[in-house]
Write a protein that holds these residues in place. Structure first.
Motif, mmCIF file in Angstrom:
data_model
loop_
_atom_site.group_PDB
_atom_site.id
_atom_site.type_symbol
_atom_site.label_atom_id
_atom_site.label_comp_id
_atom_site.label_asym_id
_atom_site.label_seq_id
_atom_site.Cartn_x
_atom_site.Cartn_y
_atom_site.Cartn_z
ATOM 1 N N GLU A 1 -119.628 -39.236 -44.332
ATOM 2 C CA GLU A 1 -119.612 -40.382 -43.428
ATOM 3 C C GLU A 1 -118.187 -40.884 -43.263
ATOM 4 O O GLU A 1 -117.291 -40.509 -44.029
ATOM 5 C CB GLU A 1 -120.501 -41.502 -43.972
ATOM 6 N N ARG A 2 -117.994 -41.718 -42.276
ATOM 7 C CA ARG A 2 -116.679 -42.317 -42.055
ATOM 8 C C ARG A 2 -116.422 -43.380 -43.116
ATOM 9 O O ARG A 2 -117.237 -44.282 -43.303
ATOM 10 C CB ARG A 2 -116.626 -42.957 -40.664
ATOM 11 N N PRO A 3 -115.281 -43.337 -43.819
ATOM 12 C CA PRO A 3 -114.970 -44.413 -44.767
ATOM 13 C C PRO A 3 -114.711 -45.724 -44.030
ATOM 14 O O PRO A 3 -114.360 -45.730 -42.845
ATOM 15 C CB PRO A 3 -113.686 -43.921 -45.458
ATOM 16 N N ALA A 4 -114.863 -46.821 -44.737
ATOM 17 C CA ALA A 4 -114.536 -48.121 -44.158
ATOM 18 C C ALA A 4 -113.033 -48.294 -44.026
ATOM 19 O O ALA A 4 -112.554 -49.016 -43.144
ATOM 20 C CB ALA A 4 -115.118 -49.238 -45.015
ATOM 21 N N ALA A 5 -112.265 -47.633 -44.895
ATOM 22 C CA ALA A 5 -110.802 -47.681 -44.841
ATOM 23 C C ALA A 5 -110.265 -46.468 -45.577
ATOM 24 O O ALA A 5 -110.936 -45.901 -46.449
ATOM 25 C CB ALA A 5 -110.265 -48.971 -45.476
ATOM 26 N N ALA A 6 -109.035 -46.063 -45.230
ATOM 27 C CA ALA A 6 -108.401 -44.924 -45.895
ATOM 28 C C ALA A 6 -106.895 -45.062 -45.787
ATOM 29 O O ALA A 6 -106.378 -45.500 -44.754
ATOM 30 C CB ALA A 6 -108.849 -43.603 -45.270
ATOM 31 N N ALA A 7 -106.177 -44.700 -46.842
ATOM 32 C CA ALA A 7 -104.715 -44.765 -46.853
ATOM 33 C C ALA A 7 -104.157 -43.564 -47.592
ATOM 34 O O ALA A 7 -104.638 -43.210 -48.670
ATOM 35 C CB ALA A 7 -104.224 -46.057 -47.507
ATOM 36 N N ALA A 8 -103.146 -42.919 -46.997
ATOM 37 C CA ALA A 8 -102.447 -41.822 -47.660
ATOM 38 C C ALA A 8 -101.459 -42.411 -48.663
ATOM 39 O O ALA A 8 -100.756 -43.373 -48.348
ATOM 40 C CB ALA A 8 -101.714 -40.971 -46.631
ATOM 41 N N VAL A 9 -101.403 -41.825 -49.864
ATOM 42 C CA VAL A 9 -100.554 -42.424 -50.893
ATOM 43 C C VAL A 9 -99.395 -41.548 -51.345
ATOM 44 O O VAL A 9 -98.489 -42.027 -52.022
ATOM 45 C CB VAL A 9 -101.375 -42.852 -52.134
ATOM 46 N N ASP B 1 -97.227 -37.403 -50.521
ATOM 47 C CA ASP B 1 -96.954 -36.397 -49.508
ATOM 48 C C ASP B 1 -97.357 -34.995 -49.943
ATOM 49 O O ASP B 1 -98.224 -34.369 -49.357
ATOM 50 C CB ASP B 1 -95.471 -36.422 -49.133
ATOM 51 N N GLU B 2 -96.719 -34.489 -50.997
ATOM 52 C CA GLU B 2 -96.924 -33.095 -51.364
ATOM 53 C C GLU B 2 -98.372 -32.819 -51.750
ATOM 54 O O GLU B 2 -98.950 -31.819 -51.350
ATOM 55 C CB GLU B 2 -95.976 -32.719 -52.504
ATOM 56 N N SER B 3 -98.988 -33.712 -52.546
ATOM 57 C CA SER B 3 -100.368 -33.494 -52.979
ATOM 58 C C SER B 3 -101.375 -34.018 -51.977
ATOM 59 O O SER B 3 -102.553 -33.688 -52.052
ATOM 60 C CB SER B 3 -100.602 -34.167 -54.341
ATOM 61 N N GLU B 4 -100.917 -34.853 -51.049
ATOM 62 C CA GLU B 4 -101.747 -35.388 -49.980
ATOM 63 C C GLU B 4 -103.013 -36.047 -50.519
ATOM 64 O O GLU B 4 -104.130 -35.768 -50.063
ATOM 65 C CB GLU B 4 -102.081 -34.291 -48.966
ATOM 66 N N HIS B 5 -102.846 -36.912 -51.503
ATOM 67 C CA HIS B 5 -103.974 -37.687 -51.994
ATOM 68 C C HIS B 5 -104.247 -38.862 -51.061
ATOM 69 O O HIS B 5 -103.340 -39.386 -50.416
ATOM 70 C CB HIS B 5 -103.710 -38.193 -53.414
ATOM 71 N N ILE B 6 -105.497 -39.258 -51.008
ATOM 72 C CA ILE B 6 -105.951 -40.337 -50.148
ATOM 73 C C ILE B 6 -106.781 -41.301 -50.976
ATOM 74 O O ILE B 6 -107.602 -40.878 -51.800
ATOM 75 C CB ILE B 6 -106.828 -39.813 -48.991
ATOM 76 N N VAL B 7 -106.573 -42.593 -50.763
ATOM 77 C CA VAL B 7 -107.442 -43.613 -51.339
ATOM 78 C C VAL B 7 -108.339 -44.116 -50.213
ATOM 79 O O VAL B 7 -107.847 -44.498 -49.144
ATOM 80 C CB VAL B 7 -106.627 -44.767 -51.943
ATOM 81 N N THR B 8 -109.639 -44.111 -50.445
ATOM 82 C CA THR B 8 -110.579 -44.554 -49.415
ATOM 83 C C THR B 8 -111.479 -45.657 -49.952
ATOM 84 O O THR B 8 -111.712 -45.764 -51.162
ATOM 85 C CB THR B 8 -111.469 -43.399 -48.923
ATOM 86 N N ARG C 1 -112.465 -44.697 -53.692
ATOM 87 C CA ARG C 1 -112.472 -43.303 -54.117
ATOM 88 C C ARG C 1 -111.121 -42.657 -53.854
ATOM 89 O O ARG C 1 -110.471 -42.947 -52.852
ATOM 90 C CB ARG C 1 -113.572 -42.529 -53.377
ATOM 91 N N VAL C 2 -110.720 -41.779 -54.750
ATOM 92 C CA VAL C 2 -109.478 -41.022 -54.611
ATOM 93 C C VAL C 2 -109.852 -39.579 -54.299
ATOM 94 O O VAL C 2 -110.631 -38.956 -55.024
ATOM 95 C CB VAL C 2 -108.628 -41.091 -55.898
#
Length: 420
Positions: free
Chosen positions: A322-330, A332-339, A347-348
């Motif tokens: 599903e679409r998250p309510a919010a998401a932010a890239a934290v 660059d190289e590993s491209e982790h996202i906090v949602t 969630r990470v």
């Protein structure tokens, strides 16, 4: 207000990432949002905007670490400022009852359908690409920008240089504010353009701006680059432009078929379209990332998250149930996202969409409450729960651990993290 288990220095107490191996923020001596190894690219702000003094203004004191604070604003417009390092709290003057709040890491821009009140936290970081300077000054309330319709606010990289764009959709007024003046408590409109009313934006670009242009039906068709006098100097097609963010490399504006990356240097601009891949998911209409980072997360109507790498000029799609309510890239190289998931949990995720860590549900009606926001810095994520007025601080590199639940004196119906 309770002690909230506040430590003398948040950054001094942070340990390196543990068994999960999420080396998202690293373990250097600097607690800043420092560039990843090898990140020496030119800032999206013109070199002419950096100025002498590295962001210093009269009356400010340079700090040894980011002076992180939370600006909390309740539904009625009461405001407080919470020091995240020592727990002290300051009540500020009231503002208009907010319908939207935007921040650049120093100011909170509080909008309703009649204008924008500006809250200056007096805390900011000067990003000099390869190093940082941190400043503390007294908080202030510079004043108001008048207009009609809930404004879209677009910010740049630096709180004391460049500009901030404020677009009023009902009146079609596109306003550019001078950040150098704003840092001294003065509202100086360097530009106010009258364009056709539409749901548009004006974003700072060099000494000028990037402004949406709509047709007679109010549909956005292109972006115009204008100079400091408001004269068009370049343009590019950008149907249904929506969403903007500034990275170290470029100003980003979302379009129906991709995103425009805009740069300005020595009076000239470059506008580049980064198209979506073939058979792409729905377009991103909002963007979020740790401040300045080249990779940004984009959300639209699709069930997932776009990642736009402004360095590589490429998109990648992360499909989700599903679409998250919010998401932010934290990073660059590993491209982790906090949602922020629709169930209210944080969630990470990694670049393939695999969940690395998650909290229990923290936010009520996360997917239906426009007041909920998610902010990330080099070490922590913050999310508010308007139902309770609290802000949760999550150590996303340590198993998404809830480090603190902050209870500001003013309920955090809206909030902004400043000093970053």
């Amino acid at each position: 207000m309770s002690p909230l288990s506040l430590r003398p220095s948040r950054t001094a107490a942070l340990a390196c990432a543990t068994a999960l191996g999420l080396l998202l923020a690293g373990c250097s001596a600097s607690p800043s949002d420092a560039p990843a190894s090898g990140d020496t690219e030119t800032s999206a702000e013109s070199s002419d905007d950096t100025g002498a003094g590295h962001g210093e203004v009269e009356g400010a004191v340079e700090a040894p670490e980011p002076p992180l604070h939370l600006v909390s604003i309740d539904a009625g417009g009461s405001v407080s400022l919470l020091d995240l390092l020592d727990g002290t709290e300051t009540d500020l003057d009231d503002v208009r009852a907010p319908e939207a709040v935007t921040s650049d890491g120093r100011y909170a821009f509080v909008a309703d359908d009649r204008g924008v009140d500006i809250v200056d936290s007096g805390k900011w970081t000067w990003d000099h690409v390869d190093h940082f300077h941190y400043y503390r000054a007294d908080p202030a309330m510079p004043g108001t920008v008048e207009g009609s319709g809930v404004a879209t606010v677009a910010t740049g990289m630096l709180a004391t240089a460049g500009g901030t764009g404020v677009f009023f959709p009902e009146s079609g007024e596109a306003v550019l504010l001078d950040n150098a003046a704003l840092s001294k408590g003065e509202i100086n409109e360097t530009m106010r353009l009258d364009v056709a009313p539409h749901d548009g934006l004006i974003a700072p670009l060099g000494t000028g701006a990037l402004v949406t242009e709509a047709n007679a039906n109010g549909d956005i068709e292109r972006l115009r680059a204008v100079d400091a006098e408001g004269s068009e100097i370049d343009a590019i097609e950008c149907v249904d432009a929506s969403g903007t963010i500034t990275t170290r490399l470029a100003l980003v504006v979302g379009c129906a078929d991709g995103a425009v990356l805009a740069t300005a240097e020595e009076g000239s601009t470059e506008l580049t379209k980064v198209a979506y891949p073939a058979d792409a998911a729905p377009a991103a209409t909002e963007f979020s990332a740790r401040k300045g980072r080249p990779t940004v997360a984009g959300l639209g109507d699709g069930s997932g998250v776009w990642l736009l790498d402004t360095r590589e000029e490429s998109w990648s799609w992360i499909a989700m149930p599903e679409r998250p309510a919010a998401a932010a890239a934290v990073d660059d190289e590993s491209e982790h996202i906090v949602t922020l998931a629709t169930d209210g949990s944080v969630r990470v995720l990694n670049a393939s969409g695999a969940e690395i860590a998650a909290t229990d549900p923290l936010v009520t009606d996360a997917d239906r409450n426009a007041q909920v926001s998610l902010t990330v810095d080099a070490q922590r994520a913050y999310v508010n729960d308007p139902a309770t007025g609290v802000v949760h601080e999550i150590d996303y590199a340590d198993g998404a651990r809830v480090a603190r639940t902050l209870e500001p004196a003013v309920a955090a119906d809206f909030f902004a993290e400043t000093g970053r």
